[in-house]
Design a protein around this motif. Structure first.
Motif, PDB file in Angstrom:
ATOM      1  N   PRO A  91      44.467  48.228  33.507  1.00  0.00           N
ATOM      2  CA  PRO A  91      44.639  46.877  32.966  1.00  0.00           C
ATOM      3  C   PRO A  91      43.418  46.023  33.295  1.00  0.00           C
ATOM      4  N   MET A  92      43.046  45.151  32.382  1.00  0.00           N
ATOM      5  CA  MET A  92      41.919  44.252  32.630  1.00  0.00           C
ATOM      6  C   MET A  92      42.261  43.273  33.748  1.00  0.00           C
ATOM      7  N   LEU A  93      41.285  43.047  34.599  1.00  0.00           N
ATOM      8  CA  LEU A  93      41.429  42.033  35.636  1.00  0.00           C
ATOM      9  C   LEU A  93      40.921  40.693  35.123  1.00  0.00           C
ATOM     10  N   SER A  94      41.554  39.637  35.580  1.00  0.00           N
ATOM     11  CA  SER A  94      41.072  38.291  35.256  1.00  0.00           C
ATOM     12  C   SER A  94      40.066  37.902  36.335  1.00  0.00           C
ATOM     13  N   ALA A  95      38.863  38.396  36.197  1.00  0.00           N
ATOM     14  CA  ALA A  95      37.862  38.268  37.262  1.00  0.00           C
ATOM     15  C   ALA A  95      37.243  36.878  37.278  1.00  0.00           C
ATOM     16  N   GLN A  96      37.235  36.280  38.463  1.00  0.00           N
ATOM     17  CA  GLN A  96      36.491  35.028  38.652  1.00  0.00           C
ATOM     18  C   GLN A  96      35.026  35.322  38.956  1.00  0.00           C
ATOM     19  N   ALA A  97      34.793  36.451  39.622  1.00  0.00           N
ATOM     20  CA  ALA A  97      33.436  36.928  39.892  1.00  0.00           C
ATOM     21  C   ALA A  97      33.505  38.440  39.972  1.00  0.00           C
ATOM     22  N   ALA A  98      32.414  39.080  39.595  1.00  0.00           N
ATOM     23  CA  ALA A  98      32.374  40.535  39.621  1.00  0.00           C
ATOM     24  C   ALA A  98      30.941  40.991  39.826  1.00  0.00           C
ATOM     25  N   GLY A  99      30.794  42.250  40.149  1.00  0.00           N
ATOM     26  CA  GLY A  99      29.439  42.737  40.359  1.00  0.00           C
ATOM     27  C   GLY A  99      29.399  44.120  40.949  1.00  0.00           C
ATOM     28  N   VAL A 100      28.308  44.380  41.648  1.00  0.00           N
ATOM     29  CA  VAL A 100      28.025  45.695  42.213  1.00  0.00           C
ATOM     30  C   VAL A 100      27.614  45.503  43.663  1.00  0.00           C
ATOM     31  N   GLY A 103      32.775  35.701  36.251  1.00  0.00           N
ATOM     32  CA  GLY A 103      33.494  36.432  35.215  1.00  0.00           C
ATOM     33  C   GLY A 103      33.340  37.925  35.381  1.00  0.00           C
ATOM     34  N   LEU A 104      33.332  38.634  34.252  1.00  0.00           N
ATOM     35  CA  LEU A 104      33.229  40.096  34.256  1.00  0.00           C
ATOM     36  C   LEU A 104      31.781  40.547  34.446  1.00  0.00           C
ATOM     37  N   ALA A 105      31.631  41.796  34.913  1.00  0.00           N
ATOM     38  CA  ALA A 105      30.295  42.288  35.306  1.00  0.00           C
ATOM     39  C   ALA A 105      29.603  43.088  34.217  1.00  0.00           C
ATOM     40  N   LEU A 106      30.138  43.113  32.998  1.00  0.00           N
ATOM     41  CA  LEU A 106      29.566  43.974  31.972  1.00  0.00           C
ATOM     42  C   LEU A 106      28.101  43.662  31.709  1.00  0.00           C
ATOM     43  N   SER A 107      27.768  42.375  31.593  1.00  0.00           N
ATOM     44  CA  SER A 107      26.374  42.017  31.312  1.00  0.00           C
ATOM     45  C   SER A 107      25.470  42.340  32.485  1.00  0.00           C
TER      46      SER A 107
END
Length: 876
Positions: free
Chosen positions: A180-189, A210-214
């Motif tokens: 399931p998609m997370l409602s990310a406030q921050a994301a990364g590596v 937000g999401l870390a895709l970019s």
């Protein structure tokens, strides 16, 4: 028994069936880490599709590298179409829908569908970013997203990656992870070790709102953090580096799918993570590293409640490095500023680096000390040299010394970051002590002979006496005196004698004398008449006294139109001139900034000393040399008397003090005498180099003789060996660089080298000729022609050895990485997929170089260096 088509994530342990990504998440789940619930569509579904299509994947995989580009494209396209056309196994769509419902899904749930190939996230290859990930997938589109993952395996960039990593590798298969998609406030590596240096005590984190895709696609510049982790549990983590990017937009998951949102201006440069979140992520990275028994690369997301791990894989292509690195050491200018000009010459800097390595660091190694590989004693920023305080801290600690006395000798600020140091064992320490005593005896015995030899060199190679030497003779002489210095240098032994004596006295005197022990000791060292450099003051005082009494000299000093020029005619036949010539004979080889061979000696430019004397005569300075010596001797006797009084009847203390006091006095005098005579050596080398510069001007290699000081030691050798190069252009470029450096200010202490370099990269100089800087995301140095790439249409122009210059590092560029020498990007993060693959290829890479695709020209020769983040524009 047939392999299952669907497994829950916590059951996904068989690598051949679930692929690397699912297996990594299963391992993290089993170890108790927070991984979102999910399932894995196994390779059995993918394999059935191939079987139904009659595709022998292994046979095709083996022949692909031997096909032409056109043939390979046709073969890959055909397989992709076959995978798209095959029907699903009977009942599979319904079973998948049931499992998604069990995960809490309904018609409004959005899903993350990620590839999990069997050659993905392995210990020796990452395949980062090569395969398909789709976020915000509706329930109706999940099946198509699974097929998209399958066909992403049959792609040209995957074939290229496979060829680079070993053609004998087995044919990969594709599983798919669904969560399931997370409602990310921050994301990364996060990397559990530093991605460039491999430093095991540093966790590197990239974050975006937000999401870390970019971020993982390398399309944005993230906030970048390095968190220091200590071996003991008593010291808290600290954020070593915090580089905040301007974040104008963010990607979020909404009921309607993925949506890009604008970030309000006041929030664009706010940190994505608080320190508390950074430290929690750091702790989790290190815990997962322990559970996986190797360094790990994590993709993470922070929702409104907690931290989640959405990918965990071994780090490839970065060797864990527990030792210190240059970037985490602390550096000071304090010691060098005393004896070097603000901007030393390139020749002076290269000699300094050689001197420190050969005559200071190497003797520590002989004593049994460990110097971490790659650690240097000297580093240069904007033309200024810095001394590695942390390195010498560790060396003193290994010898069971007190680094506080080291800082007293060197000057500058105390070390703030104190690395763990393992002192030498008892037997090794005894051997080091014996070796040090041998060095001291050698210095005391050979010192006078060495000093006399260096003074004789200055006389033998006086500028007037070497006019007839040929280029070959000048070069041979320079090489000869260089070898002589290798055999006779005693700086380390003398400095060690001073340090040991100071430490011995500093250990006992505070308790014996009280808090003013240092003032008493300094007083006891005054007026001994044995420090050759201090005797210069007496000579100058004598000159002032004579000038005040001698009418001709006095009249010259009080002349309304006084100038030092023509002083010999003005004071011809005077005692003042005779004494001044005597002074020049004794001290004319000294200079301001004298450790740089380019600095003019006093004898070359006596104007400053004459102006000093003239000013004292006109001011009526009346202190005689005898008064100065008497006053200093009186202070010494007073200090010694006070020390004896405080010892009282404790005779043993006085005897011990006297022994160390005489030793300290002797080595302090030797230290200054060594410097004094090294400057004779330096003057001899200076005269030889100036004459050599004149010979090079005659040949047309240099424009003026002083240009020789703008070459390094190795370049001077290459010049004399006849290397074909535009030496005048090289010197001109360095002179221009020197002018730019003059306009810059640098700190006296650097505690975070990377941060200082990055600050320079953001300075107003960025983009000027020869001044381009970025952030290193992969270690190394590379030189080659610029190849500007803005689309795949530019790929055909790439040749082996090119420096690729791109807007961002797309993982799809992996086929080019095997040919390129290096890569420069306008934006990007340390931990994007493209960065990971570039490191795996061993490709030096700099990112965050604004407008570099416009600032550099096609085919322009450049050099990139990860150690400085500098892009040098070369002139052939």
């Amino acid at each position: 028994m047939a392999d299952p088509f669907i497994l829950s994530l916590d059951e996904s342990s068989a690598l051949y069936l679930v692929g690397g990504k699912a297996a990594g998440l299963a391992e993290a789940l089993t170890a108790g880490f927070p991984v979102p619930k999910g399932l894995c569509v196994t390779t059995a579904v993918y394999q059935q599709g191939l079987d139904q299509a009659g595709v022998d994947a292994t046979a095709i995989w083996r022949k692909l590298p031997d096909l032409s580009v056109e043939q390979r494209a046709q073969e890959l396209a055909a397989i992709q179409q076959l995978l798209l056309d095959q029907p699903w196994p009977a009942g599979f769509p319904d079973d998948l829908e049931t499992e998604l419902t069990r995960l809490g899904g309904d018609s409004s749930t959005k899903w993350a569908v990620r590839s999990s190939a069997t050659n993905e996230d392995a210990a020796d290859m990452s395949a980062a970013g090569l395969y398909r990930t789709t976020l915000g997938v509706s329930p109706a589109a999940v099946l198509q997203s699974i097929r998209d993952c399958w066909i992403s395996l049959w792609n040209e960039r995957v074939v290229q990656y496979r060829c680079r990593s070993g053609a004998d590798r087995p044919c990969p298969a594709m599983a798919v992870v669904i969560q399931p998609m997370l409602s990310a406030q921050a994301a990364g590596v996060a990397y559990s070790i530093h991605p460039v240096t491999g430093r095991t005590s540093q966790v590197s984190i990239n974050a975006v709102p937000g999401l870390a895709l970019s971020l993982v696609n390398g399309e944005v510049t993230p906030d970048q953090y390095v968190v220091e982790v200590y071996d003991d549990d008593h010291r808290p983590f600290r954020v070593r580096r915090r580089t905040l990017a301007r974040k104008r937009r963010k990607l979020t998951a909404t009921p309607g799918g993925l949506q890009e949102e604008s970030i309000p201006e006041p929030e664009q440069q706010q940190s994505c993570l608080t320190d508390k979140q950074l430290f929690e992520l750091t702790r989790m990275s290190k815990r997962i590293e322990v559970a996986f028994r190797q360094p790990v690369d994590l993709e993470w997301a922070w929702d409104a409640e907690r931290l989640w791990i959405v990918q965990a894989r071994p780090i490839t292509a970065v060797r864990p490095w527990p030792s210190l690195t240059n970037d985490e050491c602390e550096w000071t200018r304090a010691n060098f500023k005393e004896t070097l000009p603000e901007l030393p010459s390139p020749l002076g800097l290269s000699f300094l680096e050689r001197f420190m390595e050969a005559y200071i660091v190497t003797p520590y190694r002989r004593l049994g000390c460990t110097v971490p590989e790659g650690l240097s004693s000297v580093r240069v920023l904007h033309g200024r040299p810095y001394l590695n305080v942390t390195l010498f801290y560790t060396l003193v600690m290994q010898l069971h010394g007190n680094p506080a006395f080291l800082m007293e000798q060197m000057g500058g600020e105390p070390v703030m970051f104190t690395p763990s140091v393992r002192p030498l064992g008892a037997l090794a320490l005894v051997r080091a002590g014996v070796g040090m005593m041998r060095e001291w005896r050698k210095a005391a015995k050979q010192g006078p002979k060495n000093f006399a030899a260096m003074k004789a060199m200055a006389e033998r190679y006086h500028y007037d006496r070497i006019q007839n030497l040929s280029v070959q003779e000048l070069a041979a002489t320079l090489d000869s005196i260089g070898r002589w210095l290798d055999d006779h240098e005693v700086t380390f032994a003398i400095a060690g004698g001073v340090a040991q004596s100071l430490q011995a006295l500093g250990t006992v005197l505070p308790g014996w004398l009280g808090s003013d022990w240092r003032e008493l000791l300094n007083g006891a060292l005054q007026g001994q008449g044995t420090v050759v450099s201090a005797a210069q003051i007496v000579r100058l005082a004598e000159l002032v006294a004579v000038a005040q009494q001698e009418e001709t000299a006095r009249r010259w000093c009080f002349s309304e139109e006084w100038t030092a020029r023509g002083y010999r005619d003005a004071v011809h036949g005077t005692e003042f001139l005779r004494l001044f010539d005597q002074y020049l004979a004794e001290y004319g080889h000294r200079a301001v900034g004298e450790s740089d061979i380019m600095s003019p000696r006093i004898a070359d430019q006596p104007d400053a000393v004459l102006a000093l004397l003239q000013g004292q005569v006109r001011a009526g300075v009346t202190a005689s040399p005898q008064e100065m010596l008497s006053r200093q001797a009186q202070r010494r006797e007073q200090a010694l008397s006070e020390i004896a009084r405080r010892f009282g009847r404790r005779r043993h203390r006085w005897l011990l003090f006297c022994w160390w006091y005489r030793r300290l006095s002797r080595f302090c005098a030797l230290r200054e005498e060594n410097r004094h005579h090294l400057m004779y050596y330096s003057t001899a080398a200076r005269h030889l180099l100036l004459r050599l510069g004149e010979r090079m001007v005659e040949r047309g290699s240099l424009a003026v003789r002083e240009d020789v000081f703008y070459l390094t030691l190795d370049e001077r050798i290459a010049l004399l060996d006849g290397a074909s190069r535009d030496w005048q252009s090289l010197v001109r470029r360095r002179r221009e660089e020197r002018l730019r450096h003059e306009a810059l200010q640098v700190p006296d202490t650097i505690r975070d080298w990377e941060a200082v370099v990055e600050q320079g990269a953001r300075s107003s100089d960025q983009g000027r000729e020869g001044v381009l800087r970025g952030i290193a995301i992969s270690a190394g140095v590379a030189r080659g022609p610029v190849r500007l790439l803005r689309s795949t249409a530019d790929w055909e122009r790439v040749r082996a050895g090119d420096i690729l210059v791109v807007p961002v590092i797309d993982p799809g560029m992996a086929p080019l990485f095997g040919m390129a020498a290096g890569l420069i990007a306008e934006m990007g993060g340390t931990l994007s997929h493209g960065a990971i693959i570039a490191r795996e290829y061993g490709l030096p890479v700099l990112v965050n170089v604004p407008y570099v695709t416009s600032l550099l020209r096609e085919n322009e020769q450049v050099e990139i260096a990860s150690s400085t983040g500098l892009i040098s524009r070369l002139v052939s």
